[in-house]
Design an enzyme around this catalytic site. Structure first.
Site, PDB file in Angstrom:
ATOM      1  N   ASP A 123      -3.195 -11.237  23.694  1.00 28.18           N
ATOM      2  CA  ASP A 123      -3.011 -10.033  24.503  1.00 28.18           C
ATOM      3  C   ASP A 123      -4.273  -9.176  24.591  1.00 28.18           C
ATOM      4  OD1 ASP A 123      -0.439 -10.570  25.331  1.00 28.18           O
ATOM      5  OD2 ASP A 123       0.486  -9.623  23.583  1.00 28.18           O
ATOM      6  N   SER A 175       7.931  -9.529  15.516  1.00 30.35           N
ATOM      7  CA  SER A 175       7.184  -8.843  16.566  1.00 30.35           C
ATOM      8  C   SER A 175       7.770  -9.308  17.901  1.00 30.35           C
ATOM      9  CB  SER A 175       5.709  -9.217  16.458  1.00 30.35           C
ATOM     10  OG  SER A 175       5.071  -8.919  17.667  1.00 30.35           O
TER      11      SER A 175
HETATM   12  N1  ARG Z   1       2.348 -15.843  22.263  1.00 31.11           N
HETATM   13  C1  ARG Z   1       2.750 -15.175  23.460  1.00 31.11           C
HETATM   14  C2  ARG Z   1       1.585 -14.948  24.369  1.00 31.11           C
HETATM   15  O1  ARG Z   1       0.487 -14.999  23.923  1.00 31.11           O
HETATM   16  C3  ARG Z   1       3.509 -13.927  23.181  1.00 31.11           C
HETATM   17  C4  ARG Z   1       2.774 -12.802  22.547  1.00 31.11           C
HETATM   18  C5  ARG Z   1       3.785 -11.764  22.309  1.00 31.11           C
HETATM   19  N2  ARG Z   1       3.382 -10.579  21.692  1.00 31.11           N
HETATM   20  C6  ARG Z   1       4.147  -9.971  20.775  1.00 31.11           C
HETATM   21  N3  ARG Z   1       3.818  -8.800  20.399  1.00 31.11           N
HETATM   22  N4  ARG Z   1       5.199 -10.540  20.267  1.00 31.11           N
HETATM   23  O2  ARG Z   1       1.773 -14.750  25.534  1.00 31.11           O
END
Ligand code: ARG
Length: 390
Positions: A123, A175
């Site tokens: 992210d 999370s």
């Molecule tokens: N692994 C996934 C991605 O990179 C989800 C990330 C989700 N973030 C979280 N805070 N759970 O798109």
């Protein structure tokens, strides 16, 4: 001199709440931005919390419609699934939020942008690439990557000593990132890939044993690759997704449990829930099977994989993504028609399809009456087909 301003991607959770204070301590006026992509959390109480901590403003932007139409539906039309499984719900939401933040920063004359992502995930890349593309030269601050609050305990201590409201609920186990297109669950028990995900990881989807014993049939209508109606009733994009999420979730549809490869090189175990998307991908694929010619289908599948990688790796606002979208849109002109599906005990299966643009010709396919296929041509065709290898 007026204070330097920063626009912070704010979620209302502990990390971004603490970040408000942390940035204030470093001399910033903090403007919080919450992009509503259908996470369904209580934005009003989150807004109040931000103001109580000391944000000068907290802006909530309704991005739901744009998110579905310009992001999720593009991925659907492209057929993008990262590593064959993940519909990219979280990945798609970052560029739209980051882009909206840049516009807010311009309006507010802010000199910096901040987010609450860690240094281990994808992210951070998606936010920051968008910042760099849309606001070249702007200062980017990623507090979680640099601060001294490296454990949850130290963060909570910091929160308490700075009178930052910490939700008094039990420690969050996972999370979770939510939006209209899907839910991502990671961390906690899930970090053990051998461990079966507990029932507490089921957020919007029912475990199969708790689903109805009677299957549910639905009919989706597509126009130009976009779903427009459900069971004969027209829906706007956001409403359609909400409706399908509820229906699919009730029947246990749309769970994915996978180990994926993050951009930074880490493998991680993830649970995804995306009922509407699972139903729509099944229907859209079924319709394409019927209306697209073979060469286009095969070529489009190659691009779908590349597209999923671009989205996953934070490269939404790039020329290649836009060019693939142009190709995809050109293929979608004929993707109109209806698909009937059955939702039952965790699965979605296609049970019928029809289209005015169908390339399925009964007169050619049939083994019954009315066959027009000239079988005598097959021998010559095969002789030439094999000739180079003979
Ligand atoms: N692994 C996934 C991605 O990179 C989800 C990330 C989700 N973030 C979280 N805070 N759970 O798109």
């Amino acid at each position: 001199m007026s204070k330097k301003k920063v626009v912070l991607a704010y979620s209302g959770g502990l990390d971004t709440s603490v970040i408000i204070r942390w940035l204030m301590d470093r001399g910033y006026e903090v403007i919080c931005y919450m992009g509503d992509v259908g996470q369904g959390s209580d934005t009003e109480s989150a807004r109040e919390r931000a103001m109580r901590i000391g944000a000068s403003k907290c802006i909530v932007g309704d991005l739901k419609r744009e998110f579905v139409k310009e992001y999720a539906f593009r991925a659907l039309k492209a057929g993008a699934l990262y590593q064959g499984k993940y519909n990219l719900a979280t990945a798609l939401s970052r560029p739209i939020i980051a882009d909206a933040m840049v516009r807010e920063a311009v309006r507010q004359k802010a000199s910096a942008l901040a987010h609450g992502c860690t240094g281990k995930g994808n992210d951070q890349v998606r936010f920051e690439v968008t910042f760099h593309v849309k606001a070249p030269g702007i200062k980017v601050i990623a507090p979680v990557r640099e601060w001294e609050l490296t454990t949850r305990e130290s963060e909570i201590d910091y929160a308490i000593s700075n009178k930052i409201p910490v939700e008094q609920t039990r420690e969050k186990l996972y999370s979770i990132d939510k939006n209209l297109w899907g839910i991502s669950v990671e961390g906690g028990d899930l970090e053990d890939p051998w461990k079966e995900p507990g029932e507490d990881t089921y957020i919007s989807v029912k475990p199969a044993r708790k689903t109805p014993d009677v299957p549910k049939n639905v009919t989706l209508k597509f126009s130009g690759g976009i779903p427009v109606a459900l069971d004969g009733k027209k829906y706007r994009p956001v409403e359609l997704i909400e409706k399908l999420n509820a229906l699919g979730g009730k029947h246990g549809v749309g769970r994915v449990d996978m180990i994926e490869d993050r951009l930074v090189g880490i493998k991680s175990r993830e649970i995804y829930e995306a009922p509407a998307s699972a139903i729509l991908y099944a229907a859209h694929t079924a319709l394409e099977e019927m209306v697209l010619d073979r060469a286009t289908r095969e070529y489009k599948a190659l691009l779908a994989q590349r597209y999923s990688e671009l989205v996953y790796n934070g490269l939404w606002f790039t020329p290649l993504r836009e060019s693939i979208d142009a190709f995809v849109d050109s293929t979608q002109k004929s993707v109109s028609g209806e698909v009937r599906l059955k939702l039952y005990k965790g699965s979605v299966s296609v049970s019928g399809r029809k289209s005015a643009r169908s390339r399925y010709k009964l007169a050619l396919a049939t083994y019954g009456e009315g066959d027009v296929f000239d079988q005598s041509l097959a021998k010559g065709f095969i002789d030439l087909w094999a000739m180079p290898y003979r």
